[in-house]
Scaffold this motif. Structure first.
Motif, PDB file in Angstrom:
ATOM      1  N   GLU A 233      -7.358   4.369   1.859  1.00  0.00           N
ATOM      2  CA  GLU A 233      -7.149   2.923   1.942  1.00  0.00           C
ATOM      3  C   GLU A 233      -5.739   2.561   1.491  1.00  0.00           C
ATOM      4  O   GLU A 233      -5.114   1.644   2.017  1.00  0.00           O
ATOM      5  CB  GLU A 233      -8.186   2.207   1.076  1.00  0.00           C
ATOM      6  N   GLU A 234      -5.222   3.314   0.527  1.00  0.00           N
ATOM      7  CA  GLU A 234      -3.870   3.095   0.029  1.00  0.00           C
ATOM      8  C   GLU A 234      -2.841   3.266   1.140  1.00  0.00           C
ATOM      9  O   GLU A 234      -1.877   2.508   1.238  1.00  0.00           O
ATOM     10  CB  GLU A 234      -3.587   4.081  -1.111  1.00  0.00           C
ATOM     11  N   SER A 235      -3.057   4.254   2.013  1.00  0.00           N
ATOM     12  CA  SER A 235      -2.122   4.484   3.108  1.00  0.00           C
ATOM     13  C   SER A 235      -2.171   3.387   4.159  1.00  0.00           C
ATOM     14  O   SER A 235      -1.198   3.150   4.868  1.00  0.00           O
ATOM     15  CB  SER A 235      -2.415   5.838   3.774  1.00  0.00           C
ATOM     16  N   SER A 236      -3.300   2.704   4.257  1.00  0.00           N
ATOM     17  CA  SER A 236      -3.439   1.644   5.263  1.00  0.00           C
ATOM     18  C   SER A 236      -2.608   0.411   4.930  1.00  0.00           C
ATOM     19  O   SER A 236      -2.279  -0.382   5.816  1.00  0.00           O
ATOM     20  CB  SER A 236      -4.906   1.231   5.402  1.00  0.00           C
TER      21      SER A 236
ATOM     22  N   GLU B 170      -2.654  -6.352   3.329  1.00  0.00           N
ATOM     23  CA  GLU B 170      -2.464  -6.351   4.773  1.00  0.00           C
ATOM     24  C   GLU B 170      -2.611  -4.927   5.305  1.00  0.00           C
ATOM     25  O   GLU B 170      -1.969  -4.004   4.793  1.00  0.00           O
ATOM     26  CB  GLU B 170      -1.068  -6.890   5.106  1.00  0.00           C
ATOM     27  N   VAL B 171      -3.440  -4.745   6.307  1.00  0.00           N
ATOM     28  CA  VAL B 171      -3.592  -3.428   6.928  1.00  0.00           C
ATOM     29  C   VAL B 171      -2.501  -3.265   7.981  1.00  0.00           C
ATOM     30  O   VAL B 171      -2.481  -3.986   8.982  1.00  0.00           O
ATOM     31  CB  VAL B 171      -4.981  -3.262   7.575  1.00  0.00           C
TER      32      VAL B 171
ATOM     33  N   TYR C 160      -4.889   4.248  11.398  1.00  0.00           N
ATOM     34  CA  TYR C 160      -5.093   5.474  12.163  1.00  0.00           C
ATOM     35  C   TYR C 160      -6.359   6.205  11.728  1.00  0.00           C
ATOM     36  O   TYR C 160      -6.599   6.431  10.542  1.00  0.00           O
ATOM     37  CB  TYR C 160      -3.894   6.412  12.003  1.00  0.00           C
ATOM     38  N   GLU C 161      -7.162   6.585  12.711  1.00  0.00           N
ATOM     39  CA  GLU C 161      -8.351   7.398  12.479  1.00  0.00           C
ATOM     40  C   GLU C 161      -8.226   8.660  13.327  1.00  0.00           C
ATOM     41  O   GLU C 161      -8.249   8.597  14.558  1.00  0.00           O
ATOM     42  CB  GLU C 161      -9.614   6.632  12.853  1.00  0.00           C
TER      43      GLU C 161
ATOM     44  N   TYR D 255       0.836   7.372   2.255  1.00  0.00           N
ATOM     45  CA  TYR D 255       1.900   6.422   2.570  1.00  0.00           C
ATOM     46  C   TYR D 255       2.133   5.396   1.460  1.00  0.00           C
ATOM     47  O   TYR D 255       2.732   4.349   1.703  1.00  0.00           O
ATOM     48  CB  TYR D 255       1.573   5.694   3.876  1.00  0.00           C
ATOM     49  N   ALA D 256       1.669   5.675   0.257  1.00  0.00           N
ATOM     50  CA  ALA D 256       1.778   4.693  -0.821  1.00  0.00           C
ATOM     51  C   ALA D 256       3.222   4.263  -1.075  1.00  0.00           C
ATOM     52  O   ALA D 256       3.519   3.075  -1.196  1.00  0.00           O
ATOM     53  CB  ALA D 256       1.164   5.255  -2.100  1.00  0.00           C
TER      54      ALA D 256
END
Length: 267
Positions: free
Chosen positions: A17-20, A26-27, A31-32, A46-47
């Motif tokens: 969730e942190e990378s989102s 805001e998302v 990517y899944e 991606y933090a």
């Protein structure tokens, strides 16, 4: 790229969730990966680049706007192009059609981009940088070290919508690390922001899957500051190693090191 120092090839599974971007409210990346996808260097985090993005972006696009949609498509594309080695596991690109080119030059297909990496594809040959002399791993190590706080990316404006999406973009990050040029000279950054502006023409299908990318910008806008925005009293420092002519024989080590200095985050 996500942070090298936080990557472990044994760490697989879905993005956090942190990378989102969700912790920032805001998302920006949703990517899944396909089932059984193998991350090239381990699951990316991606933090740090998200912090650079939210702290320093110049535009805040409304949710659902064309700019917001294009931004998410490109950020998801970056996940694949940097972090999934097998093009057969890509879903943001139609690999049967995909072509990419820099400044109207020769095109590269999906497999070539997977082999040499986006940095080498989208920089090429310059006085400071030689894409032909660097492996995928080595190119990412260079910019990992250069932008130690993250190298973020944003859509500035969408000029034309699908199926031929034309948009203006900005790549930005603080030169707070060390850049190594193609001769082995090292430059310690002074922490100032590096800004690169460009245009992209992306052909997509009705599912917004990318079929081609034509990217236009001046690579010197990225590279010149890396030899001039140096810490006061510092300049180029030649380092020992192989001669430039022998650089093709230099083997890059594994991308996923545990070294705290081996960091990289992009987009």
């Amino acid at each position: 790229m996500a942070l090298y120092g936080e990557l472990n090839v044994k760490d697989q599974g879905p993005l956090s969730e942190e990378s989102s971007g969700k912790p920032f409210g805001e998302v920006i990346r949703d990517y899944e990966a396909l089932p059984n996808t193998q991350w090239r260097f381990g699951k990316p985090n991606y933090a740090r680049v998200n912090k650079m993005y939210f702290d320093n972006r110049s535009k805040v696009h409304p949710e659902g706007s064309l700019e917001s949609v294009v931004s998410k498509v490109v950020k998801n594309w970056e996940v694949e192009s940097h972090h999934i080695a097998d093009p057969k596991q890509w879903k943001t690109m139609d690999i049967s059609k995909f072509k990419a080119a820099l400044n109207g030059g020769a095109t590269a297909d999906a497999q070539l981009m997977a082999d040499i990496g986006p940095y080498n594809l989208l920089i090429g040959e310059t006085p400071e940088y030689s894409s032909s002399a660097l492996t995928f791993d080595e190119s990412n190590r260079i910019f990992s070290s250069t932008f130690s706080e993250g190298f973020a990316w944003e859509v500035l404006e969408v000029l034309a919508g699908p199926p031929t999406v034309t948009f203006k973009w900005r790549h930005f990050g603080k030169f707070s690390g060390t850049y190594t040029d193609k001769k082995g000279n090292k430059y310690q950054g002074n922490g100032e922001m590096v800004n690169v502006i460009g245009i992209c023409i992306a052909k997509v299908n009705d599912q917004l899957v990318i079929e081609s990318l034509d990217i236009y910008y001046n690579p010197e806008d990225l590279l010149r500051p890396l030899t001039t925005q140096v810490r006061k009293g510092d300049g180029e420092v030649p380092v020992g190693g192989t001669d430039e002519a022998d650089s093709r024989n230099v083997k890059g080590g594994p991308c996923c090191t545990s070294s705290a200095t081996s960091n990289c985050s992009v987009m």
